[in-house]
Design a protein around this motif. Structure first.
Motif, short mmCIF file in Angstrom:
data_model
loop_
_atom_site.label_atom_id
_atom_site.label_comp_id
_atom_site.label_asym_id
_atom_site.label_seq_id
_atom_site.Cartn_x
_atom_site.Cartn_y
_atom_site.Cartn_z
N LYS A 45 3.27 4.91 18.93
CA LYS A 45 4.25 5.88 18.40
C LYS A 45 5.09 5.24 17.31
O LYS A 45 5.33 5.85 16.26
N TYR A 46 5.51 4.01 17.51
CA TYR A 46 6.28 3.28 16.49
C TYR A 46 5.47 3.13 15.21
O TYR A 46 5.98 3.35 14.11
N LEU A 47 4.19 2.79 15.33
CA LEU A 47 3.36 2.61 14.14
C LEU A 47 3.15 3.93 13.41
O LEU A 47 3.11 3.96 12.17
N ARG A 48 2.99 5.04 14.14
CA ARG A 48 2.83 6.35 13.49
C ARG A 48 4.09 6.72 12.71
O ARG A 48 4.01 7.21 11.58
N VAL A 49 5.25 6.48 13.30
CA VAL A 49 6.51 6.78 12.61
C VAL A 49 6.66 5.89 11.38
O VAL A 49 7.06 6.33 10.31
N LEU A 50 6.30 4.64 11.52
CA LEU A 50 6.39 3.71 10.40
C LEU A 50 5.44 4.12 9.29
O LEU A 50 5.79 4.08 8.10
N ASP A 51 4.22 4.53 9.64
CA ASP A 51 3.25 4.98 8.65
C ASP A 51 3.76 6.21 7.92
O ASP A 51 3.64 6.33 6.70
N HIS A 52 4.35 7.14 8.67
CA HIS A 52 4.90 8.36 8.07
C HIS A 52 6.04 8.02 7.10
O HIS A 52 6.13 8.57 6.01
N ALA A 53 6.89 7.10 7.51
CA ALA A 53 8.02 6.72 6.66
C ALA A 53 7.55 6.03 5.38
O ALA A 53 8.09 6.30 4.30
N THR A 54 6.55 5.17 5.47
CA THR A 54 6.07 4.49 4.27
C THR A 54 5.33 5.46 3.37
O THR A 54 5.41 5.35 2.14
N ALA A 55 4.60 6.43 3.94
CA ALA A 55 3.91 7.42 3.12
C ALA A 55 4.93 8.30 2.39
O ALA A 55 4.75 8.62 1.20
N SER A 56 6.00 8.66 3.07
CA SER A 56 7.04 9.46 2.44
C SER A 56 7.71 8.69 1.31
O SER A 56 7.99 9.24 0.25
N ALA A 57 7.95 7.41 1.53
CA ALA A 57 8.57 6.59 0.49
C ALA A 57 7.64 6.43 -0.70
O ALA A 57 8.08 6.44 -1.86
N ALA A 58 6.34 6.31 -0.46
CA ALA A 58 5.37 6.18 -1.54
C ALA A 58 5.30 7.49 -2.35
O ALA A 58 5.17 7.45 -3.58
N ASP A 59 5.38 8.64 -1.66
CA ASP A 59 5.36 9.92 -2.36
C ASP A 59 6.60 10.07 -3.24
O ASP A 59 6.50 10.59 -4.36
N ARG A 60 7.71 9.63 -2.77
CA ARG A 60 8.94 9.72 -3.57
C ARG A 60 8.92 8.77 -4.76
O ARG A 60 9.55 9.03 -5.77
N ALA A 61 8.18 7.70 -4.64
CA ALA A 61 8.15 6.71 -5.72
C ALA A 61 7.24 7.13 -6.87
O ALA A 61 7.37 6.62 -7.98
N ARG A 62 6.31 8.04 -6.61
CA ARG A 62 5.40 8.50 -7.67
C ARG A 62 6.13 9.42 -8.64
O ARG A 62 6.85 10.33 -8.22
N PRO A 63 5.91 9.20 -9.92
CA PRO A 63 6.55 10.12 -10.90
C PRO A 63 5.84 11.47 -10.90
O PRO A 63 4.63 11.56 -10.70
N ASN A 64 6.60 12.51 -11.11
CA ASN A 64 6.03 13.86 -11.17
C ASN A 64 5.42 14.07 -12.55
O ASN A 64 6.06 13.89 -13.57
N GLY A 65 4.22 14.53 -12.57
CA GLY A 65 3.63 14.89 -13.84
C GLY A 65 2.52 14.04 -14.18
O GLY A 65 1.68 13.90 -14.79
#
Length: 65
Positions: A45-65
């Motif tokens: 469960k901890y690893l799934r939450v960590l994976d979700h958090a890192t994926a969300s951070a990676a999505d926010r780091a990508r520039p739009n466009g």
């Protein structure tokens, strides 16, 4: 024989302090340690939450466009 009386004070004090510390800590110990299956599930469960958090951070780091 006087050394026995001289040494008995610190020995008795150390023994009493040890019993007292053990008794106070006895109530603060956890009741049971988690089993292997429960620990593995919690870690997954901890690893799934960590994976979700890192994926969300990676999505926010990508520039739009």
């Amino acid at each position: 024989m006087s050394w026995l009386l001289w040494l008995s004070g610190p020995v008795v004090a150390a023994a009493a302090a040890s019993v007292w510390a053990w008794w106070l800590g006895f109530r603060e110990r956890p009741r049971r340690t988690p089993g292997t299956v429960r620990s593995v599930k919690a870690h997954g469960k901890y690893l799934r939450v960590l994976d979700h958090a890192t994926a969300s951070a990676a999505d926010r780091a990508r520039p739009n466009g």
